[in-house]
Design a protein around this motif. Sequence first.
Motif, PDB file in Angstrom:
ATOM      1  N   ALA A   1       0.828  -1.212   0.000  1.00 36.77           N
ATOM      2  CA  ALA A   1       0.000   0.000   0.000  1.00 36.77           C
ATOM      3  C   ALA A   1       0.861   1.261   0.000  1.00 36.77           C
ATOM      4  N   TRP A   2       1.896   1.293   0.845  1.00 33.05           N
ATOM      5  CA  TRP A   2       2.795   2.443   0.878  1.00 33.05           C
ATOM      6  C   TRP A   2       3.547   2.600  -0.439  1.00 33.05           C
ATOM      7  N   LEU A   3       3.883   1.487  -1.073  1.00 30.97           N
ATOM      8  CA  LEU A   3       4.595   1.541  -2.343  1.00 30.97           C
ATOM      9  C   LEU A   3       3.734   2.188  -3.429  1.00 30.97           C
ATOM     10  N   PHE A   4       2.454   1.846  -3.452  1.00 28.21           N
ATOM     11  CA  PHE A   4       1.566   2.389  -4.477  1.00 28.21           C
ATOM     12  C   PHE A   4       1.173   3.837  -4.195  1.00 28.21           C
ATOM     13  N   THR A   5       1.091   4.204  -2.923  1.00 31.57           N
ATOM     14  CA  THR A   5       0.701   5.575  -2.582  1.00 31.57           C
ATOM     15  C   THR A   5       1.882   6.531  -2.490  1.00 31.57           C
ATOM     16  N   ALA A   6       3.098   6.008  -2.474  1.00 29.93           N
ATOM     17  CA  ALA A   6       4.279   6.869  -2.331  1.00 29.93           C
ATOM     18  C   ALA A   6       4.385   7.931  -3.424  1.00 29.93           C
ATOM     19  N   PRO A   7       4.171   7.603  -4.723  1.00 31.19           N
ATOM     20  CA  PRO A   7       4.266   8.661  -5.745  1.00 31.19           C
ATOM     21  C   PRO A   7       3.274   9.796  -5.520  1.00 31.19           C
ATOM     22  N   VAL A   8       2.038   9.448  -5.185  1.00 29.17           N
ATOM     23  CA  VAL A   8       1.023  10.480  -4.960  1.00 29.17           C
ATOM     24  C   VAL A   8       1.363  11.308  -3.727  1.00 29.17           C
TER      25      VAL A   8
END
Length: 293
Positions: free
Chosen positions: A8-15
């Motif tokens: 989850a953190w990996l996918f939300t990190a760019p945003v």
Amino acid sequence: MTRQERTAWLFTAPVLTIIVLVFILPTLLALALSVTDYSVYALASWSNLSFIGLGNFTALLTTPLFWRALGNTLLFALFGVPMAVGTSLLAALLLNEATVRWKPLWRVALFAPYVTSVVATAVVWRYVLNTRYGLLNYALGAVGIGPVDWLGNPHTAIPAILLFVTWKIFGYNMIVFTAALAAVPADLMEAARLDGASAWERFRHVTLPAIGPTLLLAAVLSIAGFFQLFAEPYVMTMGGPSQSTVTVLYFMFNEGFQWWNLGLASAVALILFVLTLAVTLVQTRLGRRYEWL
């Protein structure tokens, strides 16, 4: 962390990174600059930078042009938000009728202004509203009405810009309302129709509660847009006539990039941020209190 949390953190990190760099960091920098006398001299040497506390804010309190800009901005929002939301909702309701033909064509035509460059469309509208050879005055002349100085008269400049901004942005809200209307339960509408409810009663008691969250979202986005009004008065009137169309963002731009009073401009930006946040919170609170919002 568990594997799911890491994912989850990996996918939300760019945003999250974009939010920090584009929103949080500039806000903190504006807060820091607002308590200094940062100007063109500080750009040359940091030794010219001084901490002045609330000096910029107290200076704004005694600046008539700032209060004029704040009043103009509130005036734009007061009349512009109902116009933008109301016309977009009306267009969505009309396009939602089964008897309307060529719905995709109408939706594209009404949405097109929103995705068109605001500078390009503002220049076109400036020619449309021109006193001598504008298309609008030409049409008025055909019915015996004399030319109107739309952008040169303080009494007509704000309505002219309001008309342009409403035309420019209402297509986005229209698409959002169209999607919300498509999600209204058909069985509820049919039940209300069988019970003898009029068109207004079906809208008031069925449609409006169903699209309440969408209506609140459109109002919040519209008022934030009107609080950030800049390009339209800048291109069409340059803040005139007699400073009747100067907005807070226009005032901030002049202070920051024309006079290089970046500390004062940062204070204006912070005030605008607090004002927008306060109005948004009030709207959200009202939306939760009244079910039809």
